[in-house]
Design a protein around this motif. Structure first.
Motif, PDB file in Angstrom:
ATOM      1  N   ALA A 192       0.827  -1.200   0.000  1.00 13.77           N
ATOM      2  CA  ALA A 192       0.000   0.000   0.000  1.00 13.77           C
ATOM      3  C   ALA A 192       0.870   1.262   0.000  1.00 13.77           C
ATOM      4  O   ALA A 192       0.554   2.247  -0.670  1.00 13.77           O
ATOM      5  CB  ALA A 192      -0.938  -0.003   1.205  1.00 13.77           C
ATOM      6  N   CYS A 193       1.968   1.218   0.745  1.00 15.06           N
ATOM      7  CA  CYS A 193       2.877   2.362   0.777  1.00 15.06           C
ATOM      8  C   CYS A 193       3.502   2.599  -0.589  1.00 15.06           C
ATOM      9  O   CYS A 193       3.600   3.749  -1.053  1.00 15.06           O
ATOM     10  CB  CYS A 193       3.957   2.143   1.838  1.00 15.06           C
ATOM     11  N   MET A 194       3.898   1.519  -1.263  1.00 14.46           N
ATOM     12  CA  MET A 194       4.488   1.655  -2.590  1.00 14.46           C
ATOM     13  C   MET A 194       3.464   2.185  -3.586  1.00 14.46           C
ATOM     14  O   MET A 194       3.778   3.033  -4.430  1.00 14.46           O
ATOM     15  CB  MET A 194       5.031   0.298  -3.056  1.00 14.46           C
ATOM     16  N   ARG A 195       2.222   1.694  -3.503  1.00 15.50           N
ATOM     17  CA  ARG A 195       1.191   2.194  -4.409  1.00 15.50           C
ATOM     18  C   ARG A 195       0.934   3.682  -4.187  1.00 15.50           C
ATOM     19  O   ARG A 195       0.810   4.461  -5.135  1.00 15.50           O
ATOM     20  CB  ARG A 195      -0.102   1.405  -4.215  1.00 15.50           C
ATOM     21  N   GLY A 248       2.630  -2.807  -9.788  1.00 19.53           N
ATOM     22  CA  GLY A 248       2.975  -4.126  -9.274  1.00 19.53           C
ATOM     23  C   GLY A 248       3.156  -4.091  -7.763  1.00 19.53           C
ATOM     24  O   GLY A 248       3.258  -3.021  -7.150  1.00 19.53           O
ATOM     25  N   PRO A 249       3.214  -5.255  -7.116  1.00 20.29           N
ATOM     26  CA  PRO A 249       3.304  -5.304  -5.646  1.00 20.29           C
ATOM     27  C   PRO A 249       4.566  -4.680  -5.085  1.00 20.29           C
ATOM     28  O   PRO A 249       4.558  -4.147  -3.982  1.00 20.29           O
ATOM     29  CB  PRO A 249       3.225  -6.802  -5.341  1.00 20.29           C
ATOM     30  N   ARG A 250       5.662  -4.742  -5.819  1.00 17.04           N
ATOM     31  CA  ARG A 250       6.913  -4.171  -5.316  1.00 17.04           C
ATOM     32  C   ARG A 250       7.132  -2.741  -5.781  1.00 17.04           C
ATOM     33  O   ARG A 250       8.115  -2.113  -5.408  1.00 17.04           O
ATOM     34  CB  ARG A 250       8.097  -5.054  -5.750  1.00 17.04           C
ATOM     35  N   GLY A 251       6.213  -2.205  -6.594  1.00 13.63           N
ATOM     36  CA  GLY A 251       6.382  -0.855  -7.112  1.00 13.63           C
ATOM     37  C   GLY A 251       7.290  -0.871  -8.317  1.00 13.63           C
ATOM     38  O   GLY A 251       8.398  -1.414  -8.271  1.00 13.63           O
ATOM     39  N   GLY A 252       6.823  -0.318  -9.406  1.00  8.26           N
ATOM     40  CA  GLY A 252       7.605  -0.326 -10.637  1.00  8.26           C
ATOM     41  C   GLY A 252       7.906   1.077 -11.107  1.00  8.26           C
ATOM     42  O   GLY A 252       7.531   2.074 -10.487  1.00  8.26           O
ATOM     43  N   GLY A 253       8.591   1.141 -12.242  1.00  2.00           N
ATOM     44  CA  GLY A 253       9.031   2.428 -12.764  1.00  2.00           C
ATOM     45  C   GLY A 253       8.282   2.905 -13.980  1.00  2.00           C
ATOM     46  O   GLY A 253       8.774   3.779 -14.695  1.00  2.00           O
ATOM     47  N   ASP A 254       7.083   2.377 -14.260  1.00  2.05           N
ATOM     48  CA  ASP A 254       6.296   2.856 -15.401  1.00  2.05           C
ATOM     49  C   ASP A 254       5.571   4.146 -15.023  1.00  2.05           C
ATOM     50  O   ASP A 254       5.062   4.277 -13.904  1.00  2.05           O
ATOM     51  CB  ASP A 254       5.279   1.802 -15.833  1.00  2.05           C
ATOM     52  N   THR A 298      14.018   0.812 -15.642  1.00  2.00           N
ATOM     53  CA  THR A 298      14.350  -0.565 -15.323  1.00  2.00           C
ATOM     54  C   THR A 298      14.360  -0.779 -13.812  1.00  2.00           C
ATOM     55  O   THR A 298      14.671   0.121 -13.040  1.00  2.00           O
ATOM     56  CB  THR A 298      15.729  -0.927 -15.888  1.00  2.00           C
ATOM     57  N   GLY A 299      14.007  -1.992 -13.418  1.00  5.40           N
ATOM     58  CA  GLY A 299      14.020  -2.345 -12.014  1.00  5.40           C
ATOM     59  C   GLY A 299      12.659  -2.195 -11.373  1.00  5.40           C
ATOM     60  O   GLY A 299      11.667  -1.822 -12.007  1.00  5.40           O
ATOM     61  N   SER A 300      12.598  -2.507 -10.093  1.00  5.02           N
ATOM     62  CA  SER A 300      11.374  -2.382  -9.316  1.00  5.02           C
ATOM     63  C   SER A 300      11.743  -2.068  -7.885  1.00  5.02           C
ATOM     64  O   SER A 300      12.903  -2.171  -7.482  1.00  5.02           O
ATOM     65  CB  SER A 300      10.541  -3.672  -9.389  1.00  5.02           C
ATOM     66  N   GLY A 301      10.752  -1.674  -7.112  1.00  2.00           N
ATOM     67  CA  GLY A 301      10.994  -1.334  -5.734  1.00  2.00           C
ATOM     68  C   GLY A 301      11.167   0.155  -5.536  1.00  2.00           C
ATOM     69  O   GLY A 301      11.022   0.957  -6.455  1.00  2.00           O
ATOM     70  N   PRO A 302      11.500   0.566  -4.306  1.00  6.70           N
ATOM     71  CA  PRO A 302      11.601   1.998  -4.004  1.00  6.70           C
ATOM     72  C   PRO A 302      12.598   2.746  -4.870  1.00  6.70           C
ATOM     73  O   PRO A 302      12.353   3.894  -5.249  1.00  6.70           O
ATOM     74  CB  PRO A 302      12.034   2.009  -2.526  1.00  6.70           C
ATOM     75  N   SER A 303      13.736   2.121  -5.193  1.00  9.21           N
ATOM     76  CA  SER A 303      14.734   2.825  -6.001  1.00  9.21           C
ATOM     77  C   SER A 303      14.214   3.118  -7.402  1.00  9.21           C
ATOM     78  O   SER A 303      14.439   4.203  -7.954  1.00  9.21           O
ATOM     79  CB  SER A 303      16.024   2.004  -6.080  1.00  9.21           C
ATOM     80  N   ALA A 304      13.492   2.148  -7.996  1.00  8.99           N
ATOM     81  CA  ALA A 304      12.928   2.375  -9.327  1.00  8.99           C
ATOM     82  C   ALA A 304      11.844   3.439  -9.287  1.00  8.99           C
ATOM     83  O   ALA A 304      11.736   4.269 -10.200  1.00  8.99           O
ATOM     84  CB  ALA A 304      12.373   1.067  -9.886  1.00  8.99           C
ATOM     85  N   VAL A 305      11.022   3.434  -8.234  1.00 11.69           N
ATOM     86  CA  VAL A 305       9.974   4.454  -8.116  1.00 11.69           C
ATOM     87  C   VAL A 305      10.590   5.840  -7.973  1.00 11.69           C
ATOM     88  O   VAL A 305      10.137   6.813  -8.585  1.00 11.69           O
ATOM     89  CB  VAL A 305       9.060   4.126  -6.923  1.00 11.69           C
ATOM     90  N   ASP A 333       4.383  -8.476 -11.372  1.00 12.36           N
ATOM     91  CA  ASP A 333       5.638  -7.758 -11.345  1.00 12.36           C
ATOM     92  C   ASP A 333       5.679  -6.625 -12.360  1.00 12.36           C
ATOM     93  O   ASP A 333       6.534  -5.738 -12.283  1.00 12.36           O
ATOM     94  CB  ASP A 333       6.804  -8.717 -11.612  1.00 12.36           C
ATOM     95  N   GLU A 334       4.770  -6.650 -13.337  1.00 14.97           N
ATOM     96  CA  GLU A 334       4.748  -5.659 -14.396  1.00 14.97           C
ATOM     97  C   GLU A 334       3.728  -4.562 -14.108  1.00 14.97           C
ATOM     98  O   GLU A 334       2.591  -4.828 -13.748  1.00 14.97           O
ATOM     99  CB  GLU A 334       4.404  -6.320 -15.741  1.00 14.97           C
ATOM    100  N   ASP A 335       4.169  -3.298 -14.262  1.00 11.93           N
ATOM    101  CA  ASP A 335       3.236  -2.181 -14.215  1.00 11.93           C
ATOM    102  C   ASP A 335       2.475  -2.094 -15.538  1.00 11.93           C
ATOM    103  O   ASP A 335       2.920  -2.621 -16.560  1.00 11.93           O
ATOM    104  CB  ASP A 335       3.980  -0.868 -13.986  1.00 11.93           C
ATOM    105  N   VAL A 336       1.336  -1.449 -15.491  1.00 10.10           N
ATOM    106  CA  VAL A 336       0.541  -1.216 -16.693  1.00 10.10           C
ATOM    107  C   VAL A 336       0.224   0.273 -16.776  1.00 10.10           C
ATOM    108  O   VAL A 336      -0.282   0.862 -15.810  1.00 10.10           O
ATOM    109  CB  VAL A 336      -0.762  -2.038 -16.685  1.00 10.10           C
ATOM    110  N   VAL A 337       0.516   0.880 -17.916  1.00  9.53           N
ATOM    111  CA  VAL A 337       0.177   2.275 -18.172  1.00  9.53           C
ATOM    112  C   VAL A 337      -0.503   2.355 -19.526  1.00  9.53           C
ATOM    113  O   VAL A 337      -0.012   1.797 -20.512  1.00  9.53           O
ATOM    114  CB  VAL A 337       1.424   3.184 -18.155  1.00  9.53           C
TER     115      VAL A 337
END
Length: 508
Positions: A271-274, A300-306, A326-333, A497-501
């Motif tokens: 929820a925090c990542m979203r 995605g659940p880990r937060g993505g960079g789209d 590229t990547g996922s998680g807080p750093s990609a966001v 794992d994939e974001d959608v835009v």
């Protein structure tokens, strides 16, 4: 024949409630007679982990010997089905049966990977252990950080709504959650209608829903998580679980609370990542004369960079952008937020030249984050002329949708940003007809289909071509139809794992 002592003692271990496996393992600890050991001992059965020394014995009893006044009867030959040995065997068999049941139920619970599924499994398993048909679980963490929810087993939303109309102090789970007197542990109400002090509203709701007894337990995590909520099971007739049932449900709930605490932490992180991702994206799309905009975004659940963007530019122009880091998680966001902010600045300064915008963005990425790459597409739109000038860096081509055509825009092949020493690719110009819609999207939309790239593009084309004419005047309806068609069965909303835009711009 073995001389089995009449008094034996079985040493057992405390259940390992924090472990994932509570099943049969190791070997039984050797049991020894209280008196002096005999020369021969019975073979040792396998040891079972999870048996507590306080486990009450099963309800197996030996019939008392009849009292007679006549001459003493001739003692019968010992039978294998009676005596202390048979009683011990029955008790061990009961323990093994209980532990096998716990093993199966905890395995099923451990396989749940979402909080909602774990709560439903908790209700089903608990109902089986205490002999109830219905129940509810109320999730209210003591730290007040949420999420708060109520889920029922055999109870609809309307039924739960009726229960919520009862004052909380009159309900067993309310006393547990509010920390009222008597709510420190389990609460058994074997016959609600026989209680003199039953709240009138509680009596009315219980009669309406058809339950006459309840058994409630707190959900508390031992690992510092504190109180998570409470679970209640409802009986149709006056009843309450027996001593052994209470022991088994206590072991199960202790394990379930630890599992729920872990899933709760995961849910909070997601929820925090979203929230962080949504805050880095446009809170609303601009209103520009001559064009209608709509956007759909799934994280995605880990937060993505789209990401996507739409910003008004000088001379009544409009800038549209989509991209992926590229990547996922807080750093990609975080990288996505920096890249989007930089593109907005370059677009305001030189948006009429999309190639220059992406070149500046590539230089910034290469100097500040050399270990990261990204794809991007920027379009400079003049709504009054319905003219679009765009450039892409390793990004998917836009899709043009109209009454007379549905086709991908021909863009030049180019590398993603950060992949080459210097990025540059020619721009593309196109003119949209009145009523046509341009769809910009990220490759996550294609990846979620699970198809190879060429088949995913074909499915996207077919989904856009199949938009009903009644929906083509609304870019939001077009985007929703494409998502439902391309990702059926709710795949657009599922964790992936994939974001959608998907960004839709309809020119009037």
């Amino acid at each position: 024949m073995l001389d089995i002592p009449s008094r034996v003692r079985v040493h057992v271990e405390t259940p390992l409630a924090a472990q994932n496996d509570m099943g049969v393992c190791d070997a039984f600890e050797q049991y020894a007679p209280v008196r002096e050991p005999d020369t021969m001992n019975a073979p040792h059965p396998p040891k079972v982990a999870g048996i507590d020394s306080t486990v009450p014995s099963p309800a197996h009893t030996v019939a008392p010997a009849p009292v007679t006044t006549g001459p003493p009867a001739v003692p019968a030959a010992p039978s294998a089905s009676s005596g202390p040995g048979a009683l011990l065997t029955d008790r061990l068999a009961g323990w093994v049966s209980d532990l096998t049941t716990l093993h199966e139920l905890t395995e099923r619970l451990a396989r749940t990977d979402t909080l909602a599924d774990a709560l439903q499994e908790l209700l089903r398993a608990g109902a089986a252990l205490v002999g109830a048909r219905r129940g509810l679980v109320v999730l209210e963490p003591a730290d007040r950080l949420g999420p708060d929810t109520m889920i029922g087993l055999g109870l609809g939303r309307a039924d739960l709504g009726h229960i919520e109309t009862v004052p909380r102090s009159a309900l067993s789970y309310g006393r547990i959650l509010e920390g009222l007197p008597g709510g420190e542990g389990e609460i058994a109400e074997p016959d609600l209608f026989a209680e003199d002090g039953l709240d009138p509203r509680h009596r009315e709701v219980a009669a309406r829903l058809g339950y006459a007894a309840s058994y409630a337990m707190p959900l508390e995590a031992d690992g510092g998580g504190g109180r998570l909520g409470a679970a209640v099971w409802l009986y149709d007739e006056p009843a309450e679980p027996g001593e052994r049932q209470r022991h088994l449900i206590g072991l199960y709930v202790r394990y379930a609370a630890e599992h729920l605490a872990r899933l709760l932490e995961v849910e909070r992180t997601r929820a925090c990542m979203r929230t962080m991702t949504e805050e880095l994206l446009p809170s609303r799309l601009p209103r520009v004369p001559g064009v209608q905009l709509a956007a759909r975004h799934r994280t995605g659940p880990r937060g993505g960079g789209d990401w996507y963007d739409a910003l008004p530019l000088p001379d009544a122009a409009l800038g549209l952008a989509v991209g992926s880091v590229t990547g996922s998680g807080p750093s990609a966001v975080a990288a996505m937020g920096r890249l989007r902010a930089s593109l907005r600045a370059y677009a305001v300064m030189e948006g009429e030249d999309p190639v220059a915008v992406l070149s500046d963005l590539e230089l910034l990425l290469r100097l500040t984050e050399p270990a990261r790459s990204a794809t991007a597409l920027f379009a400079y739109c003049e709504p009054t002329l319905r003219k679009i000038t765009l450039a892409g860096a390793g990004h998917c081509p836009p899709l043009l949708l109209g009454e007379r055509r549905t086709e991908f825009v021909e863009t030049s092949v180019s590398a993603p940003l950060g992949m080459l020493a210097c990025w540059e690719a020619p721009s593309v110009e196109l003119e949209a007809e009145a009523g046509e819609t341009v769809l910009l999207y990220t490759d996550g939309l294609l990846h979620r289909t699970g198809e190879p790239t060429d088949r995913a593009f074909s499915r996207l084309h077919a989904a856009a071509a199949g938009v009903p004419k009644s929906l083509r005047h609304d870019p939001g309806a077009i985007a929703d139809h494409v998502l439902r068609t391309l990702l059926p069965d709710g795949a657009a909303g599922q964790d992936s794992d994939e974001d959608v835009v998907l960004l839709a711009a309809r020119f009037e």
